[in-house]
Design a protein around this motif. Structure first.
Motif: not given
Length: 393
Positions: A150-165
């Motif tokens: 989820m650290e990698e998923a969070r970085a990806l989400a932040d880069e592209f402006g996504l929320w994360l469930i």
């Protein structure tokens, strides 16, 4: 090996998963039945507090089931008609359906064939192939109990402006190791905006039906509390007026997604054995790993430290043959999952077979073997022996 070499005969059918209910569990439910509250009582808050502590999150909200948890998450995050959300095709349909409940659009990214988890490289390719803002959210799934990083998923989400469930239904107690070498428990709120869990009978913690949402964000926590109960609040600090102690206000459109005290009492009792159950699952998985390492036709998914083993999945060329062979011997293996995009409903939305080849190749050969804490050593060996017999036929 012939049939005669398998000498153990099970005294009960062996399913892929089964709840484990003790006398303490029964007593906990009975005590609640004798109490003043069957719902909206103190056991709900107690379960929430203890579950949050177990996971390592600041807040937890108990709800009626895992699907309700997903729906409330998409509501709390403000999913609107036309917004696009990415998830994996290898999951139970609810991981995708929750977006449709709010009028959003579901998009899929293919899986990593070694793990069956959503492939974050594929997610990146999907995001980069569209303008920024085209997608709004990402729902990774800790499939079979193996945590997504989820650290990698969070970085990806932040880069592209996504929320994360984080759909952590398969992984309470599971963890991944972050870039600093720290263990990060599934659903602890360090990376995902929200995480969800299920307490279906085959899960680690069984309450019959039930679910939990965890988060570290107080704004989302307050929204969830209101959305769970019809959009109604009695909190004096939130009321627009307060003529008396009876008064409440419906301030938004919500649902009755509450979890009753009887089930939360069962959850509290089950939670006390969560670590022991997890240890047993890992011991069973290690034994399967050792056995199947010597059976070349059997392939197991890649494992990592922190795997919670809701499922133990193997892959074999003749999946249907093995499935039927085991059923004849009272072993009720299961298939997890039919890719969501191949379901008739989703095909009506435009998805088709061939869209996600890794997910479809995985589905063609996957089989979940029995995995639950009170599976005995003798029963597990019988499963292994039957698989070996099939392979050698």
């Amino acid at each position: 090996m012939t049939n005669a070499s398998v000498t153990f005969q099970p005294t009960r059918a062996i399913p892929y998963g089964r709840q484990h209910i003790t006398e303490d569990d029964i007593q906990a439910v009975t005590d609640t039945l004798r109490s003043d509250f069957l719902t909206q009582g103190p056991k709900v808050a107690e379960f929430e507090e203890k579950f949050a502590a177990y996971i390592g999150a600041k807040y937890a909200v108990a709800v009626s089931n895992g699907t309700a948890a997903l729906h409330l998450c998409t509501l709390a995050l403000g999913v609107q008609p036309g917004q696009r959300v990415i998830t994996t095709p290898i999951t139970f349909a609810a991981s995708a359906n929750c977006v449709l409940y709010c009028g959003g659009e579901v998009h899929f990214a293919d899986i990593d064939p070694a793990t069956a988890l959503i492939d974050l490289k594929q997610v990146r390719r999907l995001l980069e192939s569209h303008p920024r803002g085209h997608f709004h959210g990402l729902i990774p799934v800790d499939f079979a109990g193996l945590p997504v990083n989820m650290e990698e998923a969070r970085a990806l989400a932040d880069e592209f402006g996504l929320w994360l469930i984080e759909d952590a239904c398969h992984a309470p107690g599971g963890f991944f190791v972050d870039s600093k070498g720290n263990e990060q428990r599934c659903g602890n709120g360090q990376f995902a905006d929200l995480a969800i869990f299920s307490f279906h009978p085959v899960k680690h913690i069984a309450t019959g039906e039930g679910g939990m949402i965890t988060t570290n964000r107080p704004d989302l926590y307050e929204k969830l509390l209101m959305l769970r109960t019809h959009g109604i609040t009695k909190n004096p600090a939130q009321l627009q007026q307060n003529p008396g102690g009876w008064y409440y206000e419906m301030q938004t459109l919500g649902y009755n997604y509450r979890m009753p005290d009887m089930l939360t009492a069962l959850g509290i009792s089950q939670l006390q054995r969560a670590n022991a159950g997890l240890a047993r699952r890992r011991a069973l998985a290690a034994r399967y790993d050792a056995a199947f390492a010597k059976m070349p036709p059997i392939r197991s998914l890649t494992t990592k430290p922190g795997h919670a083993y809701h499922l133990y999945v193997i892959q074999i060329e003749d999946r249907k043959g093995l499935y039927d062979f085991l059923r004849e011997r009272q072993i009720f293996a299961q298939v997890h999952y039919i890719p969501v995009h191949t379901m008739p409903y989703y095909q009506e939305l435009g998805w088709k077979s061939g869209d996600f080849p890794q997910a479809e190749a995985y589905y063609a050969h996957c089989l979940s073997l029995p995995m639950f804490p009170d599976l005995t050593d003798e029963e597990q060996q019988y499963v292994i022996d039957c698989v070996r017999e099939f392979v050698r036929m």
